[in-house]
Design a protein around this motif. Structure first.
Motif, short mmCIF file in Angstrom:
data_model
loop_
_atom_site.label_atom_id
_atom_site.label_comp_id
_atom_site.label_asym_id
_atom_site.label_seq_id
_atom_site.Cartn_x
_atom_site.Cartn_y
_atom_site.Cartn_z
N ASP A 283 48.18 34.40 37.66
CA ASP A 283 48.17 33.34 38.66
C ASP A 283 48.66 33.86 40.01
O ASP A 283 48.95 33.10 40.91
N SER A 284 48.72 35.18 40.15
CA SER A 284 49.23 35.79 41.38
C SER A 284 48.23 35.74 42.52
O SER A 284 48.61 35.85 43.67
N GLY A 285 46.94 35.63 42.18
CA GLY A 285 45.92 35.70 43.21
C GLY A 285 45.52 37.11 43.57
O GLY A 285 44.69 37.32 44.44
N LEU A 286 46.10 38.10 42.91
CA LEU A 286 45.79 39.49 43.22
C LEU A 286 44.40 39.88 42.72
O LEU A 286 43.89 39.30 41.76
N VAL A 287 43.83 40.87 43.36
CA VAL A 287 42.58 41.49 42.94
C VAL A 287 42.95 42.79 42.24
O VAL A 287 43.75 43.57 42.75
N TYR A 288 42.38 43.02 41.06
CA TYR A 288 42.67 44.22 40.29
C TYR A 288 41.46 45.13 40.31
O TYR A 288 40.33 44.70 40.06
N LEU A 289 41.71 46.41 40.60
CA LEU A 289 40.64 47.39 40.73
C LEU A 289 40.91 48.58 39.82
O LEU A 289 42.06 48.89 39.50
N LEU A 290 39.83 49.24 39.42
CA LEU A 290 39.90 50.44 38.60
C LEU A 290 39.30 51.58 39.40
O LEU A 290 38.12 51.54 39.75
N ILE B 114 36.90 48.08 50.39
CA ILE B 114 36.67 48.73 49.11
C ILE B 114 35.58 48.02 48.34
O ILE B 114 34.73 48.65 47.71
N ALA B 115 35.56 46.69 48.41
CA ALA B 115 34.51 45.93 47.73
C ALA B 115 33.13 46.29 48.28
O ALA B 115 32.15 46.35 47.54
N GLN B 116 33.05 46.57 49.57
CA GLN B 116 31.77 46.93 50.19
C GLN B 116 31.34 48.35 49.84
O GLN B 116 30.18 48.60 49.55
N SER B 117 32.30 49.28 49.87
CA SER B 117 31.94 50.69 49.73
C SER B 117 32.12 51.25 48.32
O SER B 117 31.47 52.23 47.95
N ASP C 207 35.63 50.27 56.47
CA ASP C 207 34.83 49.04 56.41
C ASP C 207 33.43 49.25 56.96
O ASP C 207 33.07 50.35 57.41
N ALA C 208 32.63 48.21 56.94
CA ALA C 208 31.22 48.29 57.35
C ALA C 208 31.08 48.69 58.81
O ALA C 208 30.04 49.22 59.21
N ASN C 209 32.10 48.46 59.63
CA ASN C 209 32.06 48.83 61.04
C ASN C 209 32.60 50.23 61.28
O ASN C 209 32.73 50.66 62.43
N GLY C 210 32.96 50.93 60.21
CA GLY C 210 33.48 52.29 60.35
C GLY C 210 34.96 52.35 60.65
O GLY C 210 35.48 53.43 60.94
N HIS C 211 35.66 51.23 60.58
CA HIS C 211 37.09 51.21 60.82
C HIS C 211 37.85 51.56 59.55
O HIS C 211 37.53 51.06 58.47
#
Length: 174
Positions: free
Chosen positions: A116-123, A83-86, A46-50
């Motif tokens: 309708d699951s609310g999930l985020v899908y990534l490639l 992941i959205a940030q980096s 993440d943005a804080n390096g964690h």
């Protein structure tokens, strides 16, 4: 170092930029019941390096071709935000007696219809990857789990998630 000591620790390392056939079969979206229990660790920073980790099953992973991986994540997961940030993540897992670590470039996966699951899908696309094993010890598992209580409902949800990943992956390759 003696030759006998060096030969006792032969690290076998394979670097790849396409899924090996055995891993592609693991992530092909089929026979999810037979693959239940498999766990992969998706790592991000993440943005804080964690370091943030999401533990994923085969019901949240789908490889539509030899160089990509579709992932379904919960939006509230810290790894999702990282992941959205980096735009980067690493997938680690044990399969067929080897330890795999795959560096991924990740972007949102458009085109998931009827969800309708609310999930985020990534490639994710493979940036670099490697598999490691040693001759003197056979990896038998990584993080494993056992479905309890609601196995049928979980497997049905996985089937829907993987179908959505398949449709979105097909739409994104056009």
């Amino acid at each position: 170092m003696s030759d006998s000591f060096a030969s006792a620790r032969p690290l076998e390392q394979t670097v790849f930029d396409e899924w090996p056939a055995n891993v592609r079969a693991l992530f092909d979206g089929s026979a999810l019941r037979d693959k239940a229990g498999f766990t992969a660790s998706l790592l991000s920073v993440d943005a804080n390096g964690h370091v943030r980790t999401s533990l994923l099953s085969v019901g949240e992973l789908y490889a539509p071709d030899s160089r990509t991986l579709c992932v379904a994540l919960w939006p509230q997961a810290r790894a999702t935000r990282a992941i959205a940030q980096s735009g980067r993540a690493a997938l680690s897992f044990v399969w067929d007696a080897a330890f795999y670590q795959v560096q991924l470039r990740v972007a949102p996966l458009p085109g998931v219809d009827g969800d309708d699951s609310g999930l985020v899908y990534l490639l994710g696309s493979i940036d670099t990857a490697e598999a490691q094993s040693v001759r003197y010890a056979r990896l038998t598992s990584g993080i494993m789990f056992e479905l309890q209580g609601e196995e049928s409902a979980v497997l049905e949800r996985w089937e829907r998630q993987v179908e959505r990943l398949k449709r979105a992956a097909a739409a994104s390759s056009r």
